[in-house]
Design a protein around this motif. Structure first.
Motif, PDB file in Angstrom:
ATOM      1  N   ALA A 154       0.748  -1.111   0.087  1.00 26.33           N
ATOM      2  CA  ALA A 154       0.101   0.032   0.104  1.00 26.33           C
ATOM      3  C   ALA A 154       0.797   1.230   0.052  1.00 26.33           C
ATOM      4  N   VAL A 155       1.986   1.030   0.737  1.00 20.04           N
ATOM      5  CA  VAL A 155       2.907   2.347   0.815  1.00 20.04           C
ATOM      6  C   VAL A 155       3.659   2.550  -0.371  1.00 20.04           C
ATOM      7  N   GLU A 156       3.858   1.508  -1.169  1.00 19.05           N
ATOM      8  CA  GLU A 156       4.315   1.674  -2.858  1.00 19.05           C
ATOM      9  C   GLU A 156       3.349   2.625  -3.438  1.00 19.05           C
ATOM     10  N   ASN A 157       2.331   2.552  -3.525  1.00 24.01           N
ATOM     11  CA  ASN A 157       1.262   3.387  -4.361  1.00 24.01           C
ATOM     12  C   ASN A 157       1.059   4.576  -3.540  1.00 24.01           C
ATOM     13  N   ASN A 158       1.194   4.775  -2.446  1.00 21.25           N
ATOM     14  CA  ASN A 158       0.825   5.920  -1.577  1.00 21.25           C
ATOM     15  C   ASN A 158       1.738   6.039  -0.319  1.00 21.25           C
ATOM     16  N   PRO A 159       2.797   7.159  -0.367  1.00 25.93           N
ATOM     17  CA  PRO A 159       3.813   7.095   0.454  1.00 25.93           C
ATOM     18  C   PRO A 159       3.082   7.936   1.746  1.00 25.93           C
ATOM     19  N   TYR A 161       0.687   6.731   3.278  1.00 28.30           N
ATOM     20  CA  TYR A 161      -0.501   5.772   3.930  1.00 28.30           C
ATOM     21  C   TYR A 161      -0.402   5.548   5.382  1.00 28.30           C
ATOM     22  N   THR A 162      -1.533   5.227   5.916  1.00 27.14           N
ATOM     23  CA  THR A 162      -1.529   5.164   7.179  1.00 27.14           C
ATOM     24  C   THR A 162      -2.187   3.863   7.618  1.00 27.14           C
ATOM     25  N   ILE A 163      -1.777   3.195   8.541  1.00 30.41           N
ATOM     26  CA  ILE A 163      -2.387   1.656   8.766  1.00 30.41           C
ATOM     27  C   ILE A 163      -3.799   1.943   9.099  1.00 30.41           C
ATOM     28  N   THR A 164      -4.703   0.780   8.478  1.00 31.03           N
ATOM     29  CA  THR A 164      -6.084   0.928   8.816  1.00 31.03           C
ATOM     30  C   THR A 164      -6.564  -0.222   9.670  1.00 31.03           C
ATOM     31  N   ALA A 182       2.360  -8.128  23.028  1.00 30.13           N
ATOM     32  CA  ALA A 182       3.402  -7.968  21.775  1.00 30.13           C
ATOM     33  C   ALA A 182       3.885  -6.977  21.603  1.00 30.13           C
ATOM     34  N   PHE A 183       4.869  -6.842  20.745  1.00 32.41           N
ATOM     35  CA  PHE A 183       5.690  -5.707  20.134  1.00 32.41           C
ATOM     36  C   PHE A 183       5.132  -5.696  18.580  1.00 32.41           C
ATOM     37  N   ALA A 184       4.422  -4.800  18.314  1.00 28.36           N
ATOM     38  CA  ALA A 184       3.678  -4.612  17.164  1.00 28.36           C
ATOM     39  C   ALA A 184       4.431  -3.592  16.275  1.00 28.36           C
ATOM     40  N   VAL A 185       4.688  -4.290  15.077  1.00 29.58           N
ATOM     41  CA  VAL A 185       5.640  -3.270  14.166  1.00 29.58           C
ATOM     42  C   VAL A 185       4.903  -3.331  12.886  1.00 29.58           C
ATOM     43  N   MET A 186       5.056  -2.109  12.270  1.00 25.69           N
ATOM     44  CA  MET A 186       4.503  -1.722  10.913  1.00 25.69           C
ATOM     45  C   MET A 186       5.516  -1.848   9.816  1.00 25.69           C
ATOM     46  N   ARG A 187       5.401  -2.758   8.856  1.00 24.86           N
ATOM     47  CA  ARG A 187       6.200  -3.022   7.902  1.00 24.86           C
ATOM     48  C   ARG A 187       6.201  -1.988   6.663  1.00 24.86           C
ATOM     49  N   THR A 188       6.741  -0.968   6.347  1.00 27.42           N
ATOM     50  CA  THR A 188       6.623  -0.305   5.141  1.00 27.42           C
ATOM     51  C   THR A 188       7.565  -0.374   4.310  1.00 27.42           C
ATOM     52  N   ASP A 189       8.804  -0.947   4.387  1.00 24.34           N
ATOM     53  CA  ASP A 189       9.928  -1.078   3.737  1.00 24.34           C
ATOM     54  C   ASP A 189      10.479   0.457   3.430  1.00 24.34           C
ATOM     55  N   TRP A 190      10.239   1.213   4.274  1.00 20.44           N
ATOM     56  CA  TRP A 190      10.789   2.573   4.234  1.00 20.44           C
ATOM     57  C   TRP A 190      12.223   2.655   4.654  1.00 20.44           C
ATOM     58  N   HIS A 210       6.529  13.422   2.872  1.00 19.20           N
ATOM     59  CA  HIS A 210       5.553  12.335   2.428  1.00 19.20           C
ATOM     60  C   HIS A 210       6.210  10.909   2.968  1.00 19.20           C
ATOM     61  N   TYR A 211       5.707  10.570   4.073  1.00 14.68           N
ATOM     62  CA  TYR A 211       6.050   9.024   4.550  1.00 14.68           C
ATOM     63  C   TYR A 211       4.818   8.491   5.330  1.00 14.68           C
ATOM     64  N   PRO A 212       5.094   7.071   5.394  1.00 15.83           N
ATOM     65  CA  PRO A 212       3.635   6.701   6.076  1.00 15.83           C
ATOM     66  C   PRO A 212       3.751   6.547   7.489  1.00 15.83           C
ATOM     67  N   GLY A 213       2.815   6.387   8.189  1.00 13.92           N
ATOM     68  CA  GLY A 213       2.611   6.368   9.690  1.00 13.92           C
ATOM     69  C   GLY A 213       1.387   5.432  10.161  1.00 13.92           C
ATOM     70  N   TRP A 214       1.279   5.525  11.490  1.00 10.92           N
ATOM     71  CA  TRP A 214       0.118   4.796  12.357  1.00 10.92           C
ATOM     72  C   TRP A 214      -0.984   5.701  12.179  1.00 10.92           C
ATOM     73  N   SER A 215      -2.185   5.084  12.736  1.00 13.00           N
ATOM     74  CA  SER A 215      -3.365   5.782  12.719  1.00 13.00           C
ATOM     75  C   SER A 215      -3.900   5.674  14.368  1.00 13.00           C
ATOM     76  N   LEU A 216      -4.668   6.619  14.853  1.00 13.55           N
ATOM     77  CA  LEU A 216      -4.942   6.421  16.051  1.00 13.55           C
ATOM     78  C   LEU A 216      -6.032   5.273  16.342  1.00 13.55           C
ATOM     79  N   ASP A 217      -6.979   5.297  15.387  1.00 11.41           N
ATOM     80  CA  ASP A 217      -7.776   4.137  15.744  1.00 11.41           C
ATOM     81  C   ASP A 217      -7.126   2.529  15.915  1.00 11.41           C
ATOM     82  N   VAL A 218      -6.097   2.398  15.353  1.00 12.41           N
ATOM     83  CA  VAL A 218      -5.400   1.027  15.244  1.00 12.41           C
ATOM     84  C   VAL A 218      -4.329   1.209  16.589  1.00 12.41           C
TER      85      VAL A 218
END
Length: 301
Positions: A154-159, A161-164, A182-190, A210-218
């Motif tokens: 998703a990040v490749e198409n939209n830098p 992007y925030t996780i949903t 858990a240790f929860a990580v977001m893979r973006t390949d950034w 323009h780089y990806p990030g987390w989202s509050l609801d997640v």
């Protein structure tokens, strides 16, 4: 799924001990569903008079696993928050004999850098006055089940992007509930843009990053509903670039205000399975520390 080989009694015992006693929910199965690992533990308990497994047996199992370093090596000039100064390193002793003594010389360096340098830990106190500092984070918070949310496509198409929550629901549909602690990580390949500061910030002609990030609801779901211990990402910030450009750090503020810590600037997340691995997160113990470079690695199942 954890593959258990019945040909080695001790390895079965050590693996099940590690999964169920050290890491609740490690199997990736729903916590409401019976786990095949728990059945093995029940069998082992009847076969072992004490029902216990030694740490030596756990160590033997771990030595058979693949370890993946999730840490960038730091040095002057690496990507960092624009408001921080660069690192400086000075060699103060070398191997030649020191002129002031008859003894042999040695190699020693002096480092000067901010706490938030390279792959680093942010404790609650980083954003929250009165929050826990690095030395107040317990060592039991440093070994965790590892959860990887892979959103790199998703990040490749939209830098931006925030996780949903759909990303999280898809993970849980495939692997079961996100395990507590858990240790929860977001893979973006950034991290593949490392160590190019310009590529990491990815600013347009108007200076907007323009780089990806987390989202509050997640984040609220993971911390408040699933009870994770910490989270991490490959970018310089928790919040997406379009927010940090405006000096908005509400997502990082949220995590740290929940009395949890986070890790920034991770790497090699593309080498990890989405579920089933362990995360080991370590960092120094400066008294009252507001942040410091970390050494993070994963142990694969």
């Amino acid at each position: 799924m954890i593959q258990i080989h019945t040909t080695c009694h001790q390895r079965i015992a050590a693996l099940t001990f590690l999964c169920l006693l050290v890491l609740p929910g490690f199997s990736g199965c729903s916590q409401e569903s019976p786990s095949p690992v728990s059945e093995v533990v029940a069998t082992e308990a009847t076969q072992n008079k004490t029902g216990e497994v030694s740490l030596a047996q756990v160590y033997e199992v771990l030595q058979q696993k693949k370890f993946v370093d999730l840490t960038h090596a730091f040095e002057p000039g690496i990507p960092h928050w624009p408001g921080f100064p660069d690192e400086s390193v000075k060699t103060i002793y070398w191997y030649d004999k020191r002129p002031d003594t008859l003894g042999s010389g040695f190699f020693a360096q002096m480092y000067c850098h901010v706490g938030q340098w390279g792959t680093h830990a942010d404790p609650p106190a980083h954003f929250v006055k009165g929050g826990r500092t690095l030395d107040e984070i317990s060592v039991k918070e440093m070994i965790m089940p590892l959860v990887v949310f892979d959103v790199h496509a998703a990040v490749e198409n939209n830098p931006d992007y925030t996780i949903t929550m759909d990303d999280v629901r898809q993970w849980e549909a495939q692997h079961g509930l996100v395990p507590k602690g858990a240790f929860a990580v977001m893979r973006t390949d950034w991290s593949k843009r490392w160590p190019d500061q310009g590529a990491m910030h990815n600013s347009d002609k108007n200076g907007v990053a323009h780089y990806p990030g987390w989202s509050l609801d997640v984040l609220k779901y993971l911390y408040e509903v699933r009870g994770i211990t910490a989270s991490g990402h490959e970018t310089t910030d928790t919040d997406p670039g379009i927010a940090t450009t405006k000096d908005e750090y509400s997502l990082e503020t949220y995590i740290l205000s929940q009395d949890h810590y986070q890790i920034e600037l991770l790497t090699n997340l593309d080498q990890l399975p989405e579920a089933g691995a362990l995360a080991v997160v370590t960092f120094p113990k400066p008294k009252g520390g507001s942040g410091f470079p970390a050494r993070v690695f994963a142990i694969l199942p």
